[in-house]
Design a protein around this motif. Structure first.
Motif, PDB file in Angstrom:
ATOM      1  N   ARG A   1      59.386 -35.217  34.144  1.00 41.93           N
ATOM      2  CA  ARG A   1      59.851 -34.844  32.794  1.00 41.93           C
ATOM      3  C   ARG A   1      61.324 -35.172  32.628  1.00 41.93           C
ATOM      4  O   ARG A   1      61.737 -35.681  31.579  1.00 41.93           O
ATOM      5  CB  ARG A   1      59.599 -33.364  32.532  1.00 41.93           C
TER       6      ARG A   1
ATOM      7  N   ARG B   1      55.989 -32.851  38.372  1.00 42.06           N
ATOM      8  CA  ARG B   1      56.016 -32.806  36.901  1.00 42.06           C
ATOM      9  C   ARG B   1      57.428 -32.559  36.393  1.00 42.06           C
ATOM     10  O   ARG B   1      57.860 -33.203  35.426  1.00 42.06           O
ATOM     11  CB  ARG B   1      55.057 -31.748  36.376  1.00 42.06           C
ATOM     12  N   ASP B   2      58.152 -31.644  37.031  1.00 44.56           N
ATOM     13  CA  ASP B   2      59.528 -31.374  36.612  1.00 44.56           C
ATOM     14  C   ASP B   2      60.395 -32.622  36.758  1.00 44.56           C
ATOM     15  O   ASP B   2      61.170 -32.955  35.854  1.00 44.56           O
ATOM     16  CB  ASP B   2      60.134 -30.224  37.418  1.00 44.56           C
ATOM     17  N   ARG B   3      60.263 -33.305  37.892  1.00 42.99           N
ATOM     18  CA  ARG B   3      61.057 -34.518  38.116  1.00 42.99           C
ATOM     19  C   ARG B   3      60.697 -35.596  37.113  1.00 42.99           C
ATOM     20  O   ARG B   3      61.559 -36.252  36.529  1.00 42.99           O
ATOM     21  CB  ARG B   3      60.852 -35.033  39.538  1.00 42.99           C
TER      22      ARG B   3
ATOM     23  N   SER C   1      44.620 -31.860  45.134  1.00 36.75           N
ATOM     24  CA  SER C   1      45.158 -30.523  44.887  1.00 36.75           C
ATOM     25  C   SER C   1      46.097 -30.112  46.021  1.00 36.75           C
ATOM     26  O   SER C   1      46.081 -30.706  47.105  1.00 36.75           O
ATOM     27  CB  SER C   1      44.018 -29.514  44.739  1.00 36.75           C
ATOM     28  N   GLU C   2      46.883 -29.093  45.746  1.00 33.46           N
ATOM     29  CA  GLU C   2      47.806 -28.590  46.755  1.00 33.46           C
ATOM     30  C   GLU C   2      47.028 -28.119  47.966  1.00 33.46           C
ATOM     31  O   GLU C   2      45.943 -27.546  47.837  1.00 33.46           O
ATOM     32  CB  GLU C   2      48.667 -27.479  46.166  1.00 33.46           C
TER      33      GLU C   2
ATOM     34  N   THR D   1      52.450 -27.066  48.955  1.00 24.84           N
ATOM     35  CA  THR D   1      52.370 -26.063  47.895  1.00 24.84           C
ATOM     36  C   THR D   1      53.544 -26.276  46.942  1.00 24.84           C
ATOM     37  O   THR D   1      54.678 -26.461  47.371  1.00 24.84           O
ATOM     38  CB  THR D   1      52.428 -24.643  48.499  1.00 24.84           C
ATOM     39  N   GLY D   2      53.262 -26.278  45.661  1.00 21.74           N
ATOM     40  CA  GLY D   2      54.302 -26.476  44.649  1.00 21.74           C
ATOM     41  C   GLY D   2      54.608 -27.933  44.354  1.00 21.74           C
ATOM     42  O   GLY D   2      55.459 -28.227  43.505  1.00 21.74           O
TER      43      GLY D   2
ATOM     44  N   ARG E   1      52.858 -30.282  42.811  1.00 25.60           N
ATOM     45  CA  ARG E   1      52.531 -30.705  41.439  1.00 25.60           C
ATOM     46  C   ARG E   1      53.626 -30.282  40.467  1.00 25.60           C
ATOM     47  O   ARG E   1      54.061 -31.072  39.622  1.00 25.60           O
ATOM     48  CB  ARG E   1      51.182 -30.123  41.020  1.00 25.60           C
ATOM     49  N   THR E   2      54.083 -29.055  40.587  1.00 23.45           N
ATOM     50  CA  THR E   2      55.145 -28.563  39.700  1.00 23.45           C
ATOM     51  C   THR E   2      56.432 -29.353  39.906  1.00 23.45           C
ATOM     52  O   THR E   2      57.083 -29.756  38.934  1.00 23.45           O
ATOM     53  CB  THR E   2      55.399 -27.059  39.952  1.00 23.45           C
ATOM     54  N   ARG E   3      56.804 -29.592  41.172  1.00 26.17           N
ATOM     55  CA  ARG E   3      58.026 -30.364  41.447  1.00 26.17           C
ATOM     56  C   ARG E   3      57.928 -31.773  40.885  1.00 26.17           C
ATOM     57  O   ARG E   3      58.882 -32.295  40.286  1.00 26.17           O
ATOM     58  CB  ARG E   3      58.316 -30.400  42.944  1.00 26.17           C
TER      59      ARG E   3
ATOM     60  N   ILE F   1      49.549 -35.125  40.374  1.00 24.36           N
ATOM     61  CA  ILE F   1      49.830 -34.669  39.016  1.00 24.36           C
ATOM     62  C   ILE F   1      48.543 -34.487  38.213  1.00 24.36           C
ATOM     63  O   ILE F   1      48.390 -33.501  37.496  1.00 24.36           O
ATOM     64  CB  ILE F   1      50.804 -35.631  38.299  1.00 24.36           C
TER      65      ILE F   1
END
Length: 119
Positions: free
Chosen positions: A83, A79-81, A25-26, A72-73, A75-77, A20
């Motif tokens: 949040r 952060r979404d979880r 990094s990815e 890949t992806g 960090r986004t997953r 995060i």
């Protein structure tokens, strides 16, 4: 490594935090279970359990014979979880209590703004 939660969950969370905040990094390689175990002075099987939890969650993936890598992806997953977890743990109770006290969204925003200015 002593907040009362299982150590393997703490290891998984440490790796998640590094993803995060961008430290990992990815597509970058994560420390091996032996490296994690040595650094945190824990059993390699415990470190492996934390890493495998992240593999099961699709955050990490294995490159056979090489090691574990950030998907890949991821960090986004994460952060979404997180949040959504934040909303469930903090926001919903806050709004429920505010409603009980007759505090509307505008007043709540003003309270937050005042609190931020006082920090």
């Amino acid at each position: 490594m002593d907040d009362g939660r299982p150590i393997f969950l703490q290891i998984a969370e440490l790796i998640e935090n590094s993803i995060i905040d961008g430290t990992l990094s990815e597509e970058s390689q994560v420390p091996s279970t032996n490296e994690l175990a040595a650094f945190h002075r824990i059993n390699p099987a415990t470190a492996g359990k934390g890493v495998n939890q992240l593999v099961d969650d699709g955050i990490l993936y294995k490159k056979r014979g090489i090691g574990m890598f950030v998907a890949t992806g991821a960090r986004t997953r994460l952060r979404d979880r997180r949040r959504e977890d934040f909303a469930q743990q903090y926001l919903h109770p806050l709004l429920t209590e505010a409603s009980k006290l007759g505090i509307d969204a505008d007043e709540l925003k003003r309270m937050i703004d005042r609190w931020e200015q006082g920090r």
